[in-house]
Design a protein around this motif. Structure first.
Motif, short mmCIF file in Angstrom:
data_model
loop_
_atom_site.label_atom_id
_atom_site.label_comp_id
_atom_site.label_asym_id
_atom_site.label_seq_id
_atom_site.Cartn_x
_atom_site.Cartn_y
_atom_site.Cartn_z
N GLY A 92 -7.06 2.17 1.99
CA GLY A 92 -8.04 3.09 1.45
C GLY A 92 -7.44 4.10 0.50
N GLN A 93 -6.25 4.60 0.83
CA GLN A 93 -5.60 5.57 -0.03
C GLN A 93 -5.17 4.93 -1.35
OE1 GLN A 93 -4.58 5.34 3.53
NE2 GLN A 93 -6.41 6.63 3.59
N LEU A 94 -4.66 3.69 -1.27
CA LEU A 94 -4.28 2.98 -2.50
C LEU A 94 -5.51 2.68 -3.34
CD1 LEU A 94 -2.01 1.60 -4.13
CD2 LEU A 94 -2.54 -0.52 -2.90
N TYR A 95 -6.60 2.32 -2.68
CA TYR A 95 -7.83 2.00 -3.39
C TYR A 95 -8.29 3.19 -4.23
CZ TYR A 95 -12.47 0.04 -4.22
OH TYR A 95 -13.61 -0.45 -4.83
N TRP A 96 -8.20 4.38 -3.68
CA TRP A 96 -8.61 5.57 -4.42
C TRP A 96 -7.61 5.92 -5.51
CZ3 TRP A 96 -6.58 10.51 -5.21
CH2 TRP A 96 -7.46 11.41 -5.81
N LEU A 97 -6.32 5.86 -5.20
CA LEU A 97 -5.28 6.24 -6.16
C LEU A 97 -5.25 5.34 -7.38
CD1 LEU A 97 -2.32 7.18 -3.79
CD2 LEU A 97 -3.42 8.68 -5.46
N ILE B 74 -13.92 3.32 -8.24
CA ILE B 74 -15.07 4.22 -8.09
C ILE B 74 -15.68 4.04 -6.71
CG2 ILE B 74 -17.32 4.85 -9.01
CD1 ILE B 74 -16.40 3.67 -11.69
N LEU B 75 -15.85 5.12 -5.98
CA LEU B 75 -16.42 5.07 -4.64
C LEU B 75 -17.86 5.57 -4.66
CD1 LEU B 75 -13.39 6.57 -2.69
CD2 LEU B 75 -14.01 4.17 -2.90
N CYS C 173 0.82 -1.22 0.00
CA CYS C 173 0.00 0.00 0.00
C CYS C 173 0.85 1.26 0.00
CB CYS C 173 -0.94 -0.01 1.20
SG CYS C 173 -2.27 -1.22 1.08
N VAL C 174 1.91 1.28 0.81
CA VAL C 174 2.76 2.46 0.89
C VAL C 174 3.54 2.66 -0.41
CG1 VAL C 174 4.73 3.51 2.05
CG2 VAL C 174 2.94 2.41 3.39
N LEU C 175 4.26 1.63 -0.83
CA LEU C 175 5.05 1.75 -2.06
C LEU C 175 4.14 1.91 -3.28
CD1 LEU C 175 7.90 -0.87 -1.47
CD2 LEU C 175 7.91 1.59 -1.06
N GLY C 176 3.01 1.19 -3.25
CA GLY C 176 2.06 1.31 -4.36
C GLY C 176 1.46 2.70 -4.43
N GLY C 177 1.17 3.29 -3.26
CA GLY C 177 0.63 4.63 -3.24
C GLY C 177 1.60 5.64 -3.81
N ILE C 178 2.88 5.49 -3.47
CA ILE C 178 3.91 6.38 -4.02
C ILE C 178 4.00 6.21 -5.54
CG2 ILE C 178 6.38 6.89 -4.04
CD1 ILE C 178 6.44 6.04 -1.08
N TYR C 179 4.00 4.96 -5.98
CA TYR C 179 4.07 4.67 -7.42
C TYR C 179 2.89 5.29 -8.15
CZ TYR C 179 3.73 1.93 -11.73
OH TYR C 179 3.60 1.54 -13.04
N CYS C 180 1.70 5.17 -7.58
CA CYS C 180 0.48 5.68 -8.23
C CYS C 180 0.44 7.20 -8.29
CB CYS C 180 -0.76 5.16 -7.51
SG CYS C 180 -1.07 3.40 -7.75
N LEU C 181 1.21 7.86 -7.45
CA LEU C 181 1.24 9.32 -7.48
C LEU C 181 1.77 9.84 -8.81
CD1 LEU C 181 2.48 10.20 -3.88
CD2 LEU C 181 0.20 10.57 -4.83
N PHE C 182 2.58 9.03 -9.50
CA PHE C 182 3.13 9.44 -10.79
C PHE C 182 2.10 9.27 -11.91
CE2 PHE C 182 6.82 8.37 -8.21
CZ PHE C 182 7.64 9.47 -8.43
N ARG C 183 1.15 8.36 -11.69
CA ARG C 183 0.06 8.16 -12.66
C ARG C 183 -1.23 7.92 -11.88
NH1 ARG C 183 1.56 3.42 -16.56
NH2 ARG C 183 -0.20 4.27 -17.75
N PRO C 184 -1.69 8.93 -11.15
CA PRO C 184 -2.85 8.74 -10.26
C PRO C 184 -4.11 8.35 -11.00
CG PRO C 184 -2.34 11.08 -10.52
CD PRO C 184 -1.20 10.31 -11.13
#
Length: 250
Positions: A105-110, A114-115, A18-29
């Motif tokens: 939750g943050q990774l799920y959104w990034l 759809i929520l 989740c942490v590393l994935g969240g950082i990765y997704c920030l480049f292509r949110p």
């Protein structure tokens, strides 16, 4: 002891992803491709829980194009049993409250899911419209659980019509994904072998012949198809279990 070890592994793995994935997704949110990537990662936890997954996913599934995937929602283990069935450019629809779960939750959104607010019917209806718009504009697929809640061993619950309204409105097929029955009590964290789960993706169901007035008819047809397949998978597993009874003892 085994349960404690499994718990530690799952927590560390989940937080790391989740942490590393969240950082990765920030480049292509909110890129829809992320859902499949991280879904498959969580699917690897099946080995940690001692669950053998038999996957029957057609090779041509990657070429289905925009679709609405529907699965039977049993319990929290769905996340690891059926996540490998997620196809490219497929997002899921989940409760808005999921975003409040730390890390996940943050990774799920990034990742572009759809929520929806299930407590607000007006917003829920608006979400179906949003799902249709995203399918048509972004050429994506959407994964939904038409039961609307976890069945927790009660069998396949009646379907709500949201997924079927979306499929008819967007003009896309429905692809059922069936998972053999598994109740929370069937998985024991202190047991090495927790049996086998079969995940089978059925052929796409064409929705072009249905009108909005026939949405309930479509939902009931899909329910019958999935119910029959799940029962078939359960019977197959029961035979396998009898043949390998010694593997299911403590």
């Amino acid at each position: 002891m085994l349960a404690i070890i499994r718990g530690i592994i799952v927590i560390l793995f989940s937080v790391l992803v989740c942490v590393l994935g969240g950082i990765y997704c920030l480049f292509r949110p909110r890129n829809p491709h992320h859902v499949m990537v991280f879904g498959h990662m969580f699917g690897r936890l099946s080995k940690v829980f001692g669950i053998k997954i038999i996957e029957r996913i057609p090779a041509e599934a990657r070429n289905y194009g925009p679709s609405i995937y529907i699965g039977n929602h049993q319990n929290n283990y769905d996340m690891i049993t059926m996540s490998n069935a997620v196809q490219p450019s497929t997002v899921t629809v989940g409760k808005k409250s999921l975003v409040l779960i730390p890390f996940f939750g943050q990774l799920y959104w990034l990742t572009g899911n759809i929520l929806i607010d299930r407590k607000n019917r007006a917003k829920a209806h608006s979400t179906i419209t949003q799902v249709v718009e995203q399918i048509q504009k972004r050429r994506i697929s959407v994964w939904m659980f038409p039961e609307g809640t976890r069945s927790r061993g009660r069998g396949l619950l009646p379907f709500k019509t949201g997924a079927f309204h979306a499929a008819i409105s967007a003009g896309v097929p429905i692809v059922p994904v069936c998972v053999s029955s598994i109740a929370n009590g069937n998985i024991k964290l202190n047991r090495w072998n927790n049996g086998t789960v079969i995940v089978e993706m059925l052929p796409p169901i064409d929705t072009s012949g249905y009108t909005k007035e026939q949405v309930r008819e479509l939902a009931e047809y899909c329910h019958r198809v999935m119910k029959a397949k799940i029962e078939e998978l359960d019977e197959e597993l029961e035979i396998m279990k009898k043949q390998n009874k010694h593997l299911y003892t403590q």
